[in-house]
Enzyme design. Structure first.
Site, PDB file in Angstrom:
ATOM      1  N   ASP A   1       0.861  -1.165   0.000  1.00  0.00           N
ATOM      2  CA  ASP A   1       0.000   0.000   0.000  1.00  0.00           C
ATOM      3  C   ASP A   1       0.896   1.211   0.000  1.00  0.00           C
ATOM      4  O   ASP A   1       1.672   1.424   0.918  1.00  0.00           O
ATOM      5  CB  ASP A   1      -0.891   0.042   1.231  1.00  0.00           C
ATOM      6  CG  ASP A   1      -1.643   1.355   1.282  1.00  0.00           C
ATOM      7  OD1 ASP A   1      -2.318   1.659   0.290  1.00  0.00           O
ATOM      8  OD2 ASP A   1      -1.522   2.062   2.279  1.00  0.00           O
TER       9      ASP A   1
ATOM     10  N   TYR B   1      11.982  -3.670  -5.807  1.00  0.00           N
ATOM     11  CA  TYR B   1      12.196  -4.409  -4.564  1.00  0.00           C
ATOM     12  C   TYR B   1      12.657  -5.826  -4.803  1.00  0.00           C
ATOM     13  O   TYR B   1      12.293  -6.444  -5.800  1.00  0.00           O
ATOM     14  CB  TYR B   1      10.896  -4.532  -3.774  1.00  0.00           C
ATOM     15  CG  TYR B   1      10.427  -3.256  -3.150  1.00  0.00           C
ATOM     16  CD1 TYR B   1      11.161  -2.654  -2.137  1.00  0.00           C
ATOM     17  CD2 TYR B   1       9.249  -2.660  -3.565  1.00  0.00           C
ATOM     18  CE1 TYR B   1      10.725  -1.476  -1.549  1.00  0.00           C
ATOM     19  CE2 TYR B   1       8.803  -1.488  -2.973  1.00  0.00           C
ATOM     20  CZ  TYR B   1       9.546  -0.898  -1.977  1.00  0.00           C
ATOM     21  OH  TYR B   1       9.112   0.257  -1.406  1.00  0.00           O
TER      22      TYR B   1
END
EC number: 1.4.3.-
Lengths: 543, 543
Positions: free
Chosen positions: B275, B332
């Site tokens: 989020d 990531y």
């Protein structure tokens, strides 16, 4: 008589270097001559660290590569703890500070009765100094002196008067289970017949050690990457710091710098605290010589990224420099480690190992006070609470401690239309006091230098500290445990720096009645701690 | 056409072994023949694990050393996810289950519009399937294709219709700082002129990699201590378990036994959830092939004790077996590890590394939404919340989850005269539901088999799980994030086992409107979870 040590005899010792044998002997001789004919029982002789006002300028000069001149060296001091024993066997406990070069006694302090000398215990009698002895039987049939006697706890505690060395009474412990309530004398005549051996030395294990583990060798063919000079200066990668040692705190870390930038003035394990239901630890005889070890270790992947466009992966390992020491306290060992990594991070680690503390329990019974870990041996529930003291110096001595949290933001058409915004709140701590971990708000403790701006982020430079949200002391307010361990009331304390204020529980904690001059008293001074020489204390339960 | 695989062709694959290439091709061919002439775009083809009612007896036979006969093997199934594309470019997303030996289609499910197919994102339009593209510039002057483009974020997000492959609009992002409030268009014409390179490939670093780190070699001269057979069975020390893999959960761990005793039926990373304030991750193109690696490692001292009477120290090392996999998701990487130790302990570790997610920010400005990590590049504050699903089987499938806490006990003359007693309370969870970490009470989650007693302690056998007390989802109730990640409302969930109920956020999470058939729905069934086949879920924030 020991040798008098002066800067002329040999190189001038660094102000943070431990006392040499010669210096210790000098301190001893000064004390002996001070007290005349009394019998003196020495407890400890240690380096008394210089006051910050003298040491900080010295360290700054040194960090700039300018070797301080002999007259810039702070006076070399020894702290000596000892008992003075009169003819009628009255003990007086002293702590004195000796200036080694001149032989002057700078401090001579008679520790009053409210401060029991370390390693004296007696929860019952206010005016006596008693020792408890925890008793175990040993199975000698193997002839092995390392047969584990903790498997055979005896439900007897002889209590000795520390002055007369006489046994004043023998306390009998309960051995019953849940079903017995508080009944006494539930045991059979043969108290330990149902106990069984629980050996740990390999030659006494029924099947020996495991055979199916192949060697895993860690080798540094070119030697370690760090250097140690001056017996105290450690340099590794971009780090540079000093390591000291004293019997109260173990290894102490001083003047930590990274790429020449100051980070920490001093950091140490400030306190460890035992509270058990019905057993206290015996200290004197069981403290082992402490050794600090320094090693590099690999801790897995440090950083990795794969460019999905090219498929190329770049990976670094997570190499750490570890300053480690282990304390044996009767059945327990505590492993303390300061870990420095290659990205400027510091981890302070506390671990407990060894053998659990046990008392006798009748055959086949279970207890609400703990778990039976070996037949007849019940490990009581208890807490271990430690404190770490960090005297930060992020780019200089004047720092501010800031509590930083993440909080939801109400949905609103202008500011948070999708409801997915949250905000990060920073609250600087203005006055000394205690604070708590708050993982529900992702609370972190930021140690900030408000006078220096990070040129990239545009924000003050800082280090982030994560306070472990462990359970606080469970003993009731007003209990001896709560009174003498006020430092356990908060996870984090922030105080104004003061020379010699090193111990969260105060200087004289063991079997003290109250915490005196510990971190709670320091916090009570209600001093300004914003943009000044501030100290951060972290209190936490060990596993 | 692929090869049909039957037990006659080759050895019968273990029920938890991954699909072979041949089996995948079989499944593909069955699906192609089922749908006739439509264009089919395959997404994934994976082993469909057998239902527990068939697999558990098989594994129990196997653990007893009795090799199951071919007819005791559960049917071999493949789950196939695919789009059926009609001539007018209408996409229908299907998931079907194919029985490989017979070629029968056991399940054929059209996933309805409330479940967007994985990797489709569109926060605005209910009926369309849109992709966002995150755009960066790359400095090509070095000629190095791995020059880090994340240093040059562009404040533009083109939005593509997944069906037509057309760009339907370009969203312009704000680039202002605190001082601009919600003003738009604050940037200069030359948006990225003030950005600076932030390279990570060694040859582009100004001074190269560090040169002062000496090698630290970890060597196992006799090889590893573990064995892998059947392409899935791992045996090491007293451990024995199976490793599976699928693109949703990564490595999955099955049928964990220690000294032949059952501990875990299945354990996996059930969910990860992003989020962010104003950036979402692009998935499709950036998922890398996943590789599971298995290695042993040394993790310092395992146990140590020094007998203070004899001075003899006994020390063991902490050797671990690690099942590790790394997922690259655009900027990531997530590192997941299952660690098994020599004392029966299991650690599930989640770590994030790689490059932080960034957006453009005007020169010299700072933001309340994040930190400027490189000139012109602002890393937004956001949360990553994961879930781990553990289907325990402590000495058998019927287990009870117990919350265990430590609480103070009031001082009283009979029970707690010194105020130092505290009590340990155990509360068995009777009905499915959500629970939270409570470090202030030292809450641990005990997975217990109430039907088996530890002969030493006299208490039920159990494993202790420590729920990390991390911050929950910060998005507002009613936000898309909160609605589709109900699993983040509690740290721990306890549910009754149900086949195929594997994902905390439900099967179709990505850009879904609501969490459907996730752990919260499972908990709502309000089933008995005491002494039955129970599942434990842990939801936690990653660092």
């Amino acid at each position: 008589m020991g040798d008098m040590v002066t800067p002329l005899d040999r190189r001038v010792p660094h102000p943070l270097e431990q006392l040499s044998i010669g210096e210790c002997n000098t301190a001893r001789d000064v004390i002996l001559s001070t007290h005349g004919v009394s019998v003196i029982d020495f407890r400890t002789i240690n380096l008394e660290e210089p006051p910050k006002s003298l040491l900080q300028p010295f360290l700054d000069l040194e960090a700039e590569g300018r070797i301080p001149k002999p007259d810039a060296y702070p006076p070399r001091l020894a702290r000596v703890a000892y008992d003075v024993i009169s003819e009628n066997k009255v003990f007086e406990f002293y702590e004195s500070v000796v200036e080694l070069v001149t032989g002057a006694v700078k401090v001579k302090e008679l520790i009053d009765a409210s401060h029991q000398a370390p390693l004296v215990m007696d929860p019952d009698d206010e005016d006596k100094r008693y020792f408890q002895g925890l008793c175990f039987a040993q199975d000698k049939r193997s002839g092995n002196p390392d047969s584990n006697f903790y498997a055979y706890p005896l439900p007897l505690i002889p209590v000795m008067d520390a002055r007369t060395k006489e046994i004043v009474r023998i306390d009998r412990l309960g051995t019953g289970g849940k079903q017995d309530g508080l009944a006494k004398g539930t045991h059979n005549k043969e108290i330990i017949k149902h106990c069984k051996g629980a050996e740990y030395v390999p030659e006494l294990l029924e099947n020996g050690s495991r055979k199916d583990l192949k060697p895993l060798d860690v080798i540094q063919p070119d030697g370690p990457s760090f250097t140690v000079t001056d017996e105290s200066l450690v340099e590794w990668q971009k780090w540079r710091f000093r390591v000291g040692f004293n019997p109260r705190e173990g290894a102490t870390i001083h003047d930590v710098r990274y790429e020449g930038r100051s980070i920490v003035y001093r950091m140490a394990i400030s306190e460890m605290y035992f509270d058990s239901v019905n057993v206290a630890a015996d200290g004197t005889a069981t403290e082992q010589p402490n050794i600090v070890c320094l090693h590099e270790q690999d801790n897995g992947i440090g950083w990795k990224h794969t460019n999905w466009r090219t498929g190329r992966a770049v990976v670094t390992r997570h190499r750490e420099l570890v300053v480690q020491f282990i304390i044996t306290l009767a059945n327990y060992e505590y492993i303390f480690a300061y870990k420095f990594d290659q990205a400027g991070g510091i981890v302070v680690e506390t671990r407990a190992t060894g053998i659990v503390s046990v008392v006798n329990i009748d055959e086949g019974k279970t207890s609400m006070y703990g778990n039976v870990v070996s037949p007849g041996a019940m490990a009581q529930n208890h807490q271990h609470i430690f404190a770490v003291r960090v005297d930060p110096a992020i780019d200089g001595p004047n720092n501010t401690i800031v509590l930083e949290e993440s909080h939801p933001v109400p949905t609103s058409s202008d500011r948070n239309p999708a409801g997915n915004l949250y905000e990060v709140r920073q609250t600087p701590i203005k006055e000394s006091g205690g604070h708590d971990a708050a993982p529900e708000h992702n609370r972190i403790v930021r140690i900030m230098n408000p006078n220096k701006t990070n040129p990239i982020s545009g924000k003050p430079v800082s280090y982030k500290f994560k306070p472990p949200p462990t359970q606080k002391l469970l003993a009731q307010p007003g209990s001896i445990q709560a009174r003498r361990a006020t430092f356990t009331q908060h996870h984090v304390w922030v105080t104004k720096y003061k020379d010699n204020e090193l111990y969260a529980g105060g200087r004289y904690t063991l079997q003290s009645r109250d915490e005196v001059d510990g971190v709670a008293d320091a916090a009570k001074r209600a001093e300004n701690v914003e943009n000044t020489d501030v100290v951060l204390w972290s209190s936490e339960k060990s596993e």
